[in-house]
Design a protein around this motif. Structure first.
Motif, PDB file in Angstrom:
ATOM      1  N   GLU A 186       7.904   4.965 -24.309  1.00 51.26           N
ATOM      2  CA  GLU A 186       6.705   5.329 -23.555  1.00 51.26           C
ATOM      3  C   GLU A 186       6.819   4.854 -22.108  1.00 51.26           C
ATOM      4  OE1 GLU A 186       3.896   7.066 -24.160  1.00 51.26           O
ATOM      5  OE2 GLU A 186       4.670   7.715 -26.091  1.00 51.26           O
ATOM      6  N   HIS A 187       7.407   3.692 -21.900  1.00 48.14           N
ATOM      7  CA  HIS A 187       7.640   3.204 -20.537  1.00 48.14           C
ATOM      8  C   HIS A 187       8.585   4.151 -19.787  1.00 48.14           C
ATOM      9  CE1 HIS A 187       5.651  -0.617 -19.791  1.00 48.14           C
ATOM     10  NE2 HIS A 187       5.863  -0.939 -21.052  1.00 48.14           N
ATOM     11  N   ALA A 188       9.644   4.562 -20.463  1.00 52.27           N
ATOM     12  CA  ALA A 188      10.613   5.459 -19.823  1.00 52.27           C
ATOM     13  C   ALA A 188       9.974   6.793 -19.479  1.00 52.27           C
ATOM     14  CB  ALA A 188      11.812   5.664 -20.751  1.00 52.27           C
ATOM     15  N   ARG A 189       9.148   7.316 -20.384  1.00 48.30           N
ATOM     16  CA  ARG A 189       8.469   8.595 -20.137  1.00 48.30           C
ATOM     17  C   ARG A 189       7.536   8.475 -18.943  1.00 48.30           C
ATOM     18  NH1 ARG A 189       3.674  10.771 -21.158  1.00 48.30           N
ATOM     19  NH2 ARG A 189       2.953   8.901 -22.252  1.00 48.30           N
ATOM     20  N   ALA A 190       6.771   7.378 -18.878  1.00 52.72           N
ATOM     21  CA  ALA A 190       5.840   7.168 -17.770  1.00 52.72           C
ATOM     22  C   ALA A 190       6.591   7.057 -16.446  1.00 52.72           C
ATOM     23  CB  ALA A 190       5.007   5.912 -18.024  1.00 52.72           C
ATOM     24  N   ASN A 193       7.748  10.481 -15.336  1.00 54.63           N
ATOM     25  CA  ASN A 193       6.617  11.253 -14.822  1.00 54.63           C
ATOM     26  C   ASN A 193       6.238  10.808 -13.411  1.00 54.63           C
ATOM     27  OD1 ASN A 193       6.526  12.632 -17.202  1.00 54.63           O
ATOM     28  ND2 ASN A 193       4.661  11.684 -17.980  1.00 54.63           N
ATOM     29  N   ARG A 194       6.180   9.476 -13.214  1.00 52.02           N
ATOM     30  CA  ARG A 194       5.824   8.969 -11.879  1.00 52.02           C
ATOM     31  C   ARG A 194       6.830   9.431 -10.833  1.00 52.02           C
ATOM     32  NH1 ARG A 194       4.671   4.201 -14.694  1.00 52.02           N
ATOM     33  NH2 ARG A 194       6.699   3.358 -14.131  1.00 52.02           N
ATOM     34  N   GLU A 195       8.111   9.362 -11.188  1.00 54.46           N
ATOM     35  CA  GLU A 195       9.164   9.747 -10.254  1.00 54.46           C
ATOM     36  C   GLU A 195       9.071  11.230  -9.902  1.00 54.46           C
ATOM     37  OE1 GLU A 195      14.045   9.822 -10.137  1.00 54.46           O
ATOM     38  OE2 GLU A 195      13.029   8.463 -11.521  1.00 54.46           O
ATOM     39  N   PHE A 196       8.854  12.062 -10.913  1.00 54.00           N
ATOM     40  CA  PHE A 196       8.767  13.501 -10.674  1.00 54.00           C
ATOM     41  C   PHE A 196       7.537  13.836  -9.831  1.00 54.00           C
ATOM     42  CE2 PHE A 196       7.313  17.777 -11.713  1.00 54.00           C
ATOM     43  CZ  PHE A 196       8.460  18.505 -11.415  1.00 54.00           C
ATOM     44  N   ILE A 197       6.401  13.227 -10.170  1.00 52.37           N
ATOM     45  CA  ILE A 197       5.164  13.493  -9.428  1.00 52.37           C
ATOM     46  C   ILE A 197       5.333  13.105  -7.959  1.00 52.37           C
ATOM     47  CG2 ILE A 197       2.750  12.762  -9.156  1.00 52.37           C
ATOM     48  CD1 ILE A 197       2.687  12.567 -12.277  1.00 52.37           C
ATOM     49  N   HIS A 198       5.931  11.950  -7.729  1.00 51.41           N
ATOM     50  CA  HIS A 198       6.161  11.495  -6.354  1.00 51.41           C
ATOM     51  C   HIS A 198       7.027  12.505  -5.591  1.00 51.41           C
ATOM     52  CE1 HIS A 198       6.896   8.813  -2.992  1.00 51.41           C
ATOM     53  NE2 HIS A 198       8.195   8.975  -3.150  1.00 51.41           N
ATOM     54  N   GLN A 199       8.075  12.983  -6.260  1.00 57.97           N
ATOM     55  CA  GLN A 199       9.002  13.908  -5.611  1.00 57.97           C
ATOM     56  C   GLN A 199       8.342  15.263  -5.329  1.00 57.97           C
ATOM     57  OE1 GLN A 199      12.005  13.316  -4.407  1.00 57.97           O
ATOM     58  NE2 GLN A 199      12.163  15.425  -3.670  1.00 57.97           N
ATOM     59  N   ILE A 200       7.618  15.796  -6.313  1.00 59.76           N
ATOM     60  CA  ILE A 200       7.016  17.120  -6.136  1.00 59.76           C
ATOM     61  C   ILE A 200       5.913  17.083  -5.083  1.00 59.76           C
ATOM     62  CG2 ILE A 200       5.159  17.092  -7.866  1.00 59.76           C
ATOM     63  CD1 ILE A 200       7.705  19.918  -7.508  1.00 59.76           C
ATOM     64  N   LYS A 201       5.193  15.951  -4.992  1.00 58.12           N
ATOM     65  CA  LYS A 201       4.168  15.805  -3.954  1.00 58.12           C
ATOM     66  C   LYS A 201       4.797  15.889  -2.568  1.00 58.12           C
ATOM     67  CE  LYS A 201       0.440  13.191  -6.161  1.00 58.12           C
ATOM     68  NZ  LYS A 201      -0.246  11.871  -6.214  1.00 58.12           N
ATOM     69  N   LYS A 202       5.921  15.186  -2.398  1.00 57.88           N
ATOM     70  CA  LYS A 202       6.616  15.220  -1.107  1.00 57.88           C
ATOM     71  C   LYS A 202       7.068  16.640  -0.767  1.00 57.88           C
ATOM     72  CE  LYS A 202       9.740  12.247  -0.093  1.00 57.88           C
ATOM     73  NZ  LYS A 202      10.935  11.358  -0.212  1.00 57.88           N
TER      74      LYS A 202
END
Length: 209
Positions: A186-190, A193-202
């Motif tokens: 669950e930590h790895a999944r979170a 997700n955080r990494e992808f969200i940060h990247q797509i926002k940029k």
């Protein structure tokens, strides 16, 4: 920045071995986990210590906690309140501890309502016959109590599909590792997700330029 911990609610049939599982997990990975301590208005039993088994409160103190929204969830059983103090859990999560909350199904669903990221985990023996054997093998309860617990298990089984994970407690050591592995995953999944969200926002911000 310290990674926040994950809140995991552990439920299961009486006799499934939840308490033993939690104890072994904390013994093996004590620096990783914190077991949430509930508040209650019942009197301490012999050997129980305030802040270890429970936070012991008067009825007036507990009802004040309810009024001030200081509990994640609470319920009343046999004229006594039981509940989960919010500050204790939030502080442990902020410190990066994965908090384990061992409560029954209705409380678990209330926690999920308030904190949608909560991981719900249900512990069960490998079969109904094994459940009955374990309850009988305790030797501490009357046949009437055992039958009541088995009847309660039939009601609880209706909610098993509301949980994210089912853990079959057949071999204790394997079960401890499975639970630990679930929370690590669950930590790895979170993190993904955080990494992808940060990247797509940029990336999408470029469309506004």
């Amino acid at each position: 920045m310290k990674e926040e911990g994950i809140l995991t609610v552990v439920s299961g049939f009486s006799g499934a071995g939840k308490g033993t599982l939690m104890k072994k997990l904390l013994e093996k990975y004590g620096n990783t986990y914190a077991l949430s301590v509930s508040a209650t208005t019942r009197a301490p039993r012999e050997g129980e210590v305030h802040g270890r088994e429970y936070f012991f409160r008067t009825t007036e103190e507990f009802e004040k906690m309810i009024a001030q929204d200081e509990l994640i969830e609470y319920a009343k059983y046999v004229n006594h309140y039981y509940g989960t103090p919010k500050d204790y859990v939030m502080n442990q999560l902020a410190e990066g501890k994965d908090v384990l909350l061992e409560i029954e199904i209705q409380g678990a669903l209330k926690v999920r309502e308030r904190f949608p990221d909560t991981v719900l985990l249900f512990v069960t023996p490998p079969s109904a016959q094994e459940l009955k054997r374990r309850l009988t093998g305790r030797g501490t309860e009357t046949e009437e109590v055992i039958q009541a617990r088995l009847a309660r298990a039939a009601e609880e089984a209706e909610y098993m599909d509301r949980y994210d994970y089912l853990v079959v407690n057949d071999d204790l050591e394997s079960c401890v590792e499975e639970l630990h592995g679930i929370i690590r995953a669950e930590h790895a999944r979170a993190a993904r997700n955080r990494e992808f969200i940060h990247q797509i926002k940029k990336e999408v911000e470029e469309f506004q330029k």
